[in-house]
Write a protein that holds these residues in place. Structure first.
Motif, PDB file in Angstrom:
ATOM      1  N   MET A   1       0.844  -1.173   0.000  1.00  0.00           N
ATOM      2  CA  MET A   1       0.000   0.000   0.000  1.00  0.00           C
ATOM      3  C   MET A   1       0.893   1.242   0.000  1.00  0.00           C
ATOM      4  SD  MET A   1      -3.292   0.929   2.304  1.00  0.00           S
ATOM      5  CE  MET A   1      -4.330   0.042   1.178  1.00  0.00           C
ATOM      6  N   ARG A   2       0.563   2.189  -0.844  1.00  0.00           N
ATOM      7  CA  ARG A   2       1.288   3.453  -0.958  1.00  0.00           C
ATOM      8  C   ARG A   2       0.598   4.518  -0.119  1.00  0.00           C
ATOM      9  NH1 ARG A   2       6.031   2.640  -3.882  1.00  0.00           N
ATOM     10  NH2 ARG A   2       5.596   1.123  -5.489  1.00  0.00           N
ATOM     11  N   THR A   3       1.348   5.540   0.251  1.00  0.00           N
ATOM     12  CA  THR A   3       0.755   6.645   1.001  1.00  0.00           C
ATOM     13  C   THR A   3       1.206   7.975   0.404  1.00  0.00           C
ATOM     14  OG1 THR A   3       2.574   6.734   2.585  1.00  0.00           O
ATOM     15  CG2 THR A   3       0.686   5.345   3.162  1.00  0.00           C
ATOM     16  N   LEU A   4       0.360   8.971   0.603  1.00  0.00           N
ATOM     17  CA  LEU A   4       0.661  10.331   0.169  1.00  0.00           C
ATOM     18  C   LEU A   4       0.073  11.281   1.199  1.00  0.00           C
ATOM     19  CD1 LEU A   4       1.752  12.198  -2.099  1.00  0.00           C
ATOM     20  CD2 LEU A   4      -0.560  12.147  -3.059  1.00  0.00           C
ATOM     21  N   LYS A   5       0.900  12.138   1.759  1.00  0.00           N
ATOM     22  CA  LYS A   5       0.449  13.149   2.720  1.00  0.00           C
ATOM     23  C   LYS A   5      -0.369  14.191   1.976  1.00  0.00           C
ATOM     24  CE  LYS A   5       0.918  15.139   6.836  1.00  0.00           C
ATOM     25  NZ  LYS A   5       0.374  14.576   8.031  1.00  0.00           N
ATOM     26  N   VAL A   6      -1.532  14.552   2.537  1.00  0.00           N
ATOM     27  CA  VAL A   6      -2.400  15.558   1.916  1.00  0.00           C
ATOM     28  C   VAL A   6      -2.845  16.533   3.002  1.00  0.00           C
ATOM     29  CG1 VAL A   6      -4.490  15.986   0.597  1.00  0.00           C
ATOM     30  CG2 VAL A   6      -3.223  13.862   0.225  1.00  0.00           C
ATOM     31  N   ASN A   7      -2.433  17.775   2.868  1.00  0.00           N
ATOM     32  CA  ASN A   7      -2.813  18.807   3.832  1.00  0.00           C
ATOM     33  C   ASN A   7      -4.119  19.469   3.416  1.00  0.00           C
ATOM     34  OD1 ASN A   7      -0.518  18.550   5.525  1.00  0.00           O
ATOM     35  ND2 ASN A   7       0.673  19.670   4.026  1.00  0.00           N
ATOM     36  N   GLY A   8      -4.856  19.966   4.406  1.00  0.00           N
ATOM     37  CA  GLY A   8      -6.067  20.734   4.144  1.00  0.00           C
ATOM     38  C   GLY A   8      -7.362  19.964   4.316  1.00  0.00           C
ATOM     39  N   MET A   9      -7.289  18.681   4.596  1.00  0.00           N
ATOM     40  CA  MET A   9      -8.507  17.875   4.774  1.00  0.00           C
ATOM     41  C   MET A   9      -8.973  17.981   6.223  1.00  0.00           C
ATOM     42  SD  MET A   9      -7.518  14.419   2.659  1.00  0.00           S
ATOM     43  CE  MET A   9      -6.234  13.966   3.817  1.00  0.00           C
ATOM     44  N   HIS A  10     -10.302  18.193   6.400  1.00  0.00           N
ATOM     45  CA  HIS A  10     -10.829  18.349   7.760  1.00  0.00           C
ATOM     46  C   HIS A  10     -12.103  17.568   8.035  1.00  0.00           C
ATOM     47  CE1 HIS A  10      -7.925  21.539   8.341  1.00  0.00           C
ATOM     48  NE2 HIS A  10      -8.336  22.081   7.210  1.00  0.00           N
ATOM     49  N   CYS A  11     -12.803  17.094   6.987  1.00  0.00           N
ATOM     50  CA  CYS A  11     -14.131  16.514   7.218  1.00  0.00           C
ATOM     51  C   CYS A  11     -14.403  15.381   6.231  1.00  0.00           C
ATOM     52  CB  CYS A  11     -15.199  17.593   7.066  1.00  0.00           C
ATOM     53  SG  CYS A  11     -15.321  18.243   5.380  1.00  0.00           S
ATOM     54  N   GLY A  12     -15.570  14.813   6.354  1.00  0.00           N
ATOM     55  CA  GLY A  12     -15.984  13.730   5.475  1.00  0.00           C
ATOM     56  C   GLY A  12     -16.074  14.152   4.015  1.00  0.00           C
ATOM     57  N   HIS A  13     -16.476  15.399   3.780  1.00  0.00           N
ATOM     58  CA  HIS A  13     -16.543  15.899   2.405  1.00  0.00           C
ATOM     59  C   HIS A  13     -15.139  15.966   1.801  1.00  0.00           C
ATOM     60  CE1 HIS A  13     -16.745  18.848  -0.859  1.00  0.00           C
ATOM     61  NE2 HIS A  13     -17.973  18.394  -1.039  1.00  0.00           N
TER      62      HIS A  13
END
Length: 65
Positions: A1-13
Motif C-alpha cells: 500500500m502506498r501513502t501520500l500526505k495531503v494537507n487541508g482535509m478536515h471533514c468527510g466531504h
C-alpha cells in the motif's frame, strides 16, 4: 500500500473529494483517506504517475506533499 500526505482535509466531504479524485487516476485502486493522519492510502493496479495523482488532488483544492 502506498501513502501520500495531503494537507487541508478536515471533514468527510474532504475525505470523499480526495478519494474520488485519486480513484480517477490510472493505476490507483482502493483509495482511502485517514483524516487524523491526513494521509491518502492506495493500492497500485498498475504503476501510478505520482505527479498526476498530486495534480488531481490539487485540482480539488488540497495540498499533496
Amino acid at each position: 500500500m502506498r501513502t501520500l500526505k495531503v494537507n487541508g482535509m478536515h471533514c468527510g466531504h474532504c475525505k470523499a473529494a480526495v478519494e474520488e479524485a485519486a480513484a480517477r487516476v490510472p493505476g490507483v485502486s482502493a483509495p482511502e483517506v485517514d483524516l487524523t493522519a491526513r494521509v491518502l492510502r492506495y493500492e497500485e493496479s498498475t504503476p501510478v504517475d505520482v505527479e498526476a495523482l498530486k495534480a488531481a488532488i490539487r485540482d480539488t483544492g488540497f495540498d499533496p506533499k
